[in-house]
Design an enzyme around this catalytic site. Structure first.
Site, PDB file in Angstrom:
ATOM      1  CD  GLU A 127     -59.017  26.879  -8.622  1.00  0.00           C
ATOM      2  OE1 GLU A 127     -57.816  26.847  -8.960  1.00  0.00           O
ATOM      3  OE2 GLU A 127     -59.421  26.266  -7.644  1.00  0.00           O
ATOM      4  CG  ASP A 128     -56.154  24.397 -11.011  1.00  0.00           C
ATOM      5  OD1 ASP A 128     -57.260  24.609 -10.463  1.00  0.00           O
ATOM      6  OD2 ASP A 128     -55.319  23.598 -10.543  1.00  0.00           O
ATOM      7  CG  ASP A 176     -63.217  17.586 -10.231  1.00  0.00           C
ATOM      8  OD1 ASP A 176     -64.118  17.064 -10.907  1.00  0.00           O
ATOM      9  OD2 ASP A 176     -62.434  16.917  -9.528  1.00  0.00           O
ATOM     10  CG  PHE A 195     -55.998  13.347 -12.449  1.00  0.00           C
ATOM     11  CD1 PHE A 195     -56.599  14.026 -11.394  1.00  0.00           C
ATOM     12  CD2 PHE A 195     -54.614  13.400 -12.570  1.00  0.00           C
ATOM     13  CE1 PHE A 195     -55.840  14.747 -10.486  1.00  0.00           C
ATOM     14  CE2 PHE A 195     -53.845  14.123 -11.670  1.00  0.00           C
ATOM     15  CZ  PHE A 195     -54.463  14.793 -10.630  1.00  0.00           C
ATOM     16  NE  ARG A 198     -47.862  22.213  -8.313  1.00  0.00           N
ATOM     17  CZ  ARG A 198     -49.115  22.059  -7.913  1.00  0.00           C
ATOM     18  NH1 ARG A 198     -50.105  22.430  -8.679  1.00  0.00           N
ATOM     19  NH2 ARG A 198     -49.377  21.523  -6.745  1.00  0.00           N
TER      20      ARG A 198
HETATM   21  P1  5GP Z   1     -63.081  20.962  -6.973  1.00  0.00           P
HETATM   22  O1  5GP Z   1     -63.150  21.607  -5.626  1.00  0.00           O
HETATM   23  O2  5GP Z   1     -63.821  21.715  -8.049  1.00  0.00           O
HETATM   24  O3  5GP Z   1     -63.515  19.516  -6.920  1.00  0.00           O
HETATM   25  O4  5GP Z   1     -61.574  20.839  -7.363  1.00  0.00           O
HETATM   26  C1  5GP Z   1     -60.786  21.914  -7.616  1.00  0.00           C
HETATM   27  C2  5GP Z   1     -59.339  21.556  -7.441  1.00  0.00           C
HETATM   28  O5  5GP Z   1     -59.104  20.152  -7.577  1.00  0.00           O
HETATM   29  C3  5GP Z   1     -58.525  22.194  -8.535  1.00  0.00           C
HETATM   30  O6  5GP Z   1     -58.139  23.491  -8.156  1.00  0.00           O
HETATM   31  C4  5GP Z   1     -57.369  21.242  -8.687  1.00  0.00           C
HETATM   32  O7  5GP Z   1     -56.363  21.577  -7.764  1.00  0.00           O
HETATM   33  C5  5GP Z   1     -57.928  19.901  -8.319  1.00  0.00           C
HETATM   34  N1  5GP Z   1     -58.289  19.101  -9.515  1.00  0.00           N
HETATM   35  C6  5GP Z   1     -59.529  18.802  -9.958  1.00  0.00           C
HETATM   36  N2  5GP Z   1     -59.473  18.073 -11.103  1.00  0.00           N
HETATM   37  C7  5GP Z   1     -58.156  17.919 -11.386  1.00  0.00           C
HETATM   38  C8  5GP Z   1     -57.442  17.281 -12.460  1.00  0.00           C
HETATM   39  O8  5GP Z   1     -57.978  16.693 -13.410  1.00  0.00           O
HETATM   40  N3  5GP Z   1     -56.093  17.345 -12.393  1.00  0.00           N
HETATM   41  C9  5GP Z   1     -55.423  17.978 -11.386  1.00  0.00           C
HETATM   42  N4  5GP Z   1     -54.085  17.974 -11.449  1.00  0.00           N
HETATM   43  N5  5GP Z   1     -56.056  18.598 -10.367  1.00  0.00           N
HETATM   44  C10 5GP Z   1     -57.414  18.571 -10.377  1.00  0.00           C
END
Ligand code: 5GP
Length: 174
Positions: free
Chosen positions: A98-99, A102, A152, A165
């Site tokens: 995963e990237d 959050d 962010f 990206r």
């Molecule tokens: P979660 O489900 O953990 O809240 O979020 C996961 C997804 O939210 C990540 O795979 C990503 O796509 C997006 N995301 C969360 N934080 C960021 C951020 O700081 N920047 C970007 N570009 N995407 C984020």
């Protein structure tokens, strides 16, 4: 968000070095094992392709597509499975790539999905970034590159409204 207003958080050298370290750890853990790396599109594409280059284990790659972001920078709190077609993973060592973690909702969704649909040999979760401070559900990646504050970030696969990206580094708007 304009590129000239962005501040670098991690340079491409820092990212590459950290990815090599994670790969080393994975090579030790999976020694003698075969692994299916599941890359979560689109954000993890750069991380996954860079990471697997340094893995010297028998490996297959799969790609799934999820989305959770309602607007450009705020989480919708809901994970959408856009394309999650996978082969039979029963008995496999699965490594989800995963990237960023959050709120943790996406990670939890994926871990539950894998465990509910397959009888895996093992399941590990690897994320390039970890925003521990914004976590809403109790989930931790087994491996992560860098912990970051509640910023962010864009670059190295991560987007803002589809852009950035392609940056070779990770940046944020101060
Ligand atoms: P979660 O489900 O953990 O809240 O979020 C996961 C997804 O939210 C990540 O795979 C990503 O796509 C997006 N995301 C969360 N934080 C960021 C951020 O700081 N920047 C970007 N570009 N995407 C984020």
């Amino acid at each position: 968000m304009k590129i000239e207003n962005l501040e670098t958080l991690f340079t491409k050298e820092q990212i590459r070095n950290r990815i090599k370290e994670i790969a080393q750890e994975l090579n030790n853990i999976y020694k003698g094992e075969e692994v299916v790396a599941v890359c979560v599109l689109k954000g993890a594409v750069m991380f996954a392709t860079e990471l697997v280059k340094y893995l010297d284990i028998p490996l297959k790659m799969e790609f799934i597509r999820l989305s959770s972001y309602g607007s450009a920078t705020t989480t919708s709190g809901k994970v959408n499975a856009v394309d999650i077609s996978l082969p039979d993973l029963n008995g496999k060592n699965v490594l989800i790539i995963e990237d960023i973690v959050d709120t943790g909702l996406t990670a939890k969704f994926l871990i539950d999905f894998m465990n509910n649909n397959f009888n895996l040999k093992s399941l590990k979760f690897c994320s390039l970034l970890d925003k521990k401070v914004t976590r809403k559900v109790d989930v931790e990646p087994d491996f992560y590159g860098f912990e970051i504050d509640d910023k962010f970030v864009v670059g190295f696969g991560l987007d803002y409204d589809g852009y950035f990206r392609n940056l070779s580094y990770i940046a944020y708007k101060p």
